[in-house]
Design a protein around this motif. Structure first.
Motif, mmCIF file in Angstrom:
data_model
loop_
_atom_site.group_PDB
_atom_site.id
_atom_site.type_symbol
_atom_site.label_atom_id
_atom_site.label_comp_id
_atom_site.label_asym_id
_atom_site.label_seq_id
_atom_site.Cartn_x
_atom_site.Cartn_y
_atom_site.Cartn_z
ATOM 1 N N VAL A 82 -13.203 8.858 2.290
ATOM 2 C CA VAL A 82 -12.056 8.259 1.616
ATOM 3 C C VAL A 82 -11.862 6.881 2.249
ATOM 4 C CG1 VAL A 82 -9.590 8.442 1.147
ATOM 5 C CG2 VAL A 82 -10.992 10.506 1.249
ATOM 6 N N ILE A 83 -11.747 5.849 1.422
ATOM 7 C CA ILE A 83 -11.568 4.488 1.922
ATOM 8 C C ILE A 83 -10.243 3.954 1.407
ATOM 9 C CG2 ILE A 83 -12.505 2.150 2.010
ATOM 10 C CD1 ILE A 83 -15.240 3.425 1.253
ATOM 11 N N PHE A 84 -9.364 3.551 2.329
ATOM 12 C CA PHE A 84 -8.089 2.930 1.976
ATOM 13 C C PHE A 84 -8.237 1.427 2.163
ATOM 14 C CE2 PHE A 84 -4.072 1.061 3.316
ATOM 15 C CZ PHE A 84 -3.261 1.395 2.247
ATOM 16 N N VAL A 85 -7.885 0.640 1.144
ATOM 17 C CA VAL A 85 -7.907 -0.823 1.217
ATOM 18 C C VAL A 85 -6.493 -1.303 0.967
ATOM 19 C CG1 VAL A 85 -8.841 -2.945 0.220
ATOM 20 C CG2 VAL A 85 -10.298 -0.933 0.422
ATOM 21 N N SER A 86 -5.933 -2.028 1.952
ATOM 22 C CA SER A 86 -4.536 -2.451 1.832
ATOM 23 C C SER A 86 -4.402 -3.665 0.926
ATOM 24 C CB SER A 86 -3.951 -2.760 3.211
ATOM 25 O OG SER A 86 -4.560 -3.904 3.748
ATOM 26 N N LYS A 87 -3.192 -3.806 0.408
ATOM 27 C CA LYS A 87 -2.839 -4.923 -0.464
ATOM 28 C C LYS A 87 -2.103 -5.944 0.397
ATOM 29 C CE LYS A 87 0.549 -4.248 -3.218
ATOM 30 N NZ LYS A 87 1.434 -3.769 -4.273
ATOM 31 N N GLY A 88 -2.465 -7.191 0.313
ATOM 32 C CA GLY A 88 -1.778 -8.216 1.087
ATOM 33 C C GLY A 88 -2.462 -8.481 2.412
ATOM 34 N N LYS A 89 -1.807 -9.283 3.211
ATOM 35 C CA LYS A 89 -2.345 -9.672 4.521
ATOM 36 C C LYS A 89 -1.703 -8.812 5.604
ATOM 37 C CE LYS A 89 -4.922 -12.869 2.887
ATOM 38 N NZ LYS A 89 -6.320 -12.581 2.721
ATOM 39 N N ASP A 90 -2.394 -7.797 6.012
ATOM 40 C CA ASP A 90 -1.919 -6.872 7.027
ATOM 41 C C ASP A 90 -2.980 -6.781 8.119
ATOM 42 O OD1 ASP A 90 -1.487 -3.991 8.183
ATOM 43 O OD2 ASP A 90 0.324 -4.433 7.054
ATOM 44 N N ALA A 91 -2.608 -6.338 9.297
ATOM 45 C CA ALA A 91 -3.596 -6.142 10.373
ATOM 46 C C ALA A 91 -4.632 -5.105 9.970
ATOM 47 C CB ALA A 91 -2.894 -5.726 11.659
ATOM 48 N N MET A 92 -4.236 -4.145 9.122
ATOM 49 C CA MET A 92 -5.160 -3.148 8.613
ATOM 50 C C MET A 92 -5.564 -3.549 7.197
ATOM 51 S SD MET A 92 -4.690 0.892 7.819
ATOM 52 C CE MET A 92 -4.458 1.323 9.513
ATOM 53 N N GLN A 93 -6.780 -4.029 7.036
ATOM 54 C CA GLN A 93 -7.284 -4.389 5.716
ATOM 55 C C GLN A 93 -7.978 -3.213 5.046
ATOM 56 O OE1 GLN A 93 -7.027 -7.472 3.892
ATOM 57 N NE2 GLN A 93 -5.355 -7.438 5.344
ATOM 58 N N SER A 94 -8.653 -2.360 5.852
ATOM 59 C CA SER A 94 -9.282 -1.155 5.312
ATOM 60 C C SER A 94 -9.343 -0.089 6.400
ATOM 61 C CB SER A 94 -10.689 -1.454 4.782
ATOM 62 O OG SER A 94 -11.557 -1.828 5.825
ATOM 63 N N PHE A 95 -9.348 1.165 5.952
ATOM 64 C CA PHE A 95 -9.406 2.311 6.864
ATOM 65 C C PHE A 95 -10.292 3.363 6.212
ATOM 66 C CE2 PHE A 95 -7.701 6.332 8.557
ATOM 67 C CZ PHE A 95 -7.898 6.093 9.909
ATOM 68 N N VAL A 96 -11.313 3.814 6.930
ATOM 69 C CA VAL A 96 -12.298 4.753 6.393
ATOM 70 C C VAL A 96 -12.115 6.107 7.060
ATOM 71 C CG1 VAL A 96 -14.748 5.232 6.125
ATOM 72 C CG2 VAL A 96 -13.921 2.893 5.974
ATOM 73 N N MET A 97 -12.069 7.173 6.222
ATOM 74 C CA MET A 97 -11.921 8.537 6.716
ATOM 75 C C MET A 97 -13.069 9.393 6.193
ATOM 76 S SD MET A 97 -7.849 8.771 5.892
ATOM 77 C CE MET A 97 -7.968 7.731 4.446
ATOM 78 N N PRO A 98 -14.144 9.577 6.973
ATOM 79 C CA PRO A 98 -15.223 10.470 6.534
ATOM 80 C C PRO A 98 -14.706 11.903 6.425
ATOM 81 C CG PRO A 98 -15.917 9.102 8.387
ATOM 82 C CD PRO A 98 -14.444 8.930 8.240
ATOM 83 N N PHE A 99 -15.215 12.650 5.463
ATOM 84 C CA PHE A 99 -14.734 14.018 5.245
ATOM 85 C C PHE A 99 -14.920 14.909 6.467
ATOM 86 C CE2 PHE A 99 -15.477 13.147 0.551
ATOM 87 C CZ PHE A 99 -14.138 12.959 0.295
ATOM 88 N N TYR A 100 -15.994 14.718 7.237
ATOM 89 C CA TYR A 100 -16.223 15.596 8.382
ATOM 90 C C TYR A 100 -15.245 15.345 9.524
ATOM 91 C CZ TYR A 100 -18.757 11.808 10.756
ATOM 92 O OH TYR A 100 -19.093 10.627 11.355
ATOM 93 N N LEU A 101 -14.468 14.256 9.464
ATOM 94 C CA LEU A 101 -13.449 13.989 10.478
ATOM 95 C C LEU A 101 -12.039 14.367 10.023
ATOM 96 C CD1 LEU A 101 -14.676 10.547 11.868
ATOM 97 C CD2 LEU A 101 -14.903 12.794 12.917
ATOM 98 N N LEU A 102 -11.873 14.800 8.762
ATOM 99 C CA LEU A 102 -10.562 15.222 8.252
ATOM 100 C C LEU A 102 -10.328 16.687 8.603
ATOM 101 C CD1 LEU A 102 -10.608 13.593 4.703
ATOM 102 C CD2 LEU A 102 -9.384 12.794 6.710
ATOM 103 N N LYS A 103 -9.168 16.984 9.164
ATOM 104 C CA LYS A 103 -8.828 18.354 9.557
ATOM 105 C C LYS A 103 -7.423 18.700 9.058
ATOM 106 C CE LYS A 103 -12.481 18.506 12.225
ATOM 107 N NZ LYS A 103 -13.695 18.726 11.559
#
Length: 103
Positions: free
Chosen positions: A57-78
């Motif tokens: 799952v890839i989250f891409v933020s809208k606007g200028k934030d310190a977090m532009q994208s965050f990646v969550m591989p399925f094997y790391l989701l609990k």
């Protein structure tokens, strides 16, 4: 999990050659909690889009934030749960584990 590795300057997502985007959701909010210490990039509620691939799952933020994208591989989701409150929006709650050498 990876921070700021899968976004493009135009607000899109970058995926590997071997994967494709299965679904996209806009107007998504993501919030982080239970992190000690809480890095500045993870503070507050982030708004953007979510891209679902066969592997992550890839989250891409809208606007200028310190977090532009965050990646969550399925094997790391609990402990993922789907919540459907009577008064409020549906949401998914879970834990993302950091990989060795990650945050």
């Amino acid at each position: 999990m990876a921070l700021n590795k899968n976004h493009s300057e135009g607000g899109g997502v970058i995926v590997n050659n071997s994967e494709n985007v299965l679904m996209t959701y806009d107007h998504v909010e993501i919030t982080f909690s239970d992190m000690e210490p809480m890095p500045e990039a993870f503070k507050g509620t982030k708004k953007g889009s979510v891209f679902l691939t066969p592997y992550r799952v890839i989250f891409v933020s809208k606007g200028k934030d310190a977090m532009q994208s965050f990646v969550m591989p399925f094997y790391l989701l609990k402990d993922c749960e789907i919540k459907q409150p009577v008064f409020g929006a549906n949401y998914i709650k879970g834990t993302v584990k950091a990989e060795a050498g990650g945050m």
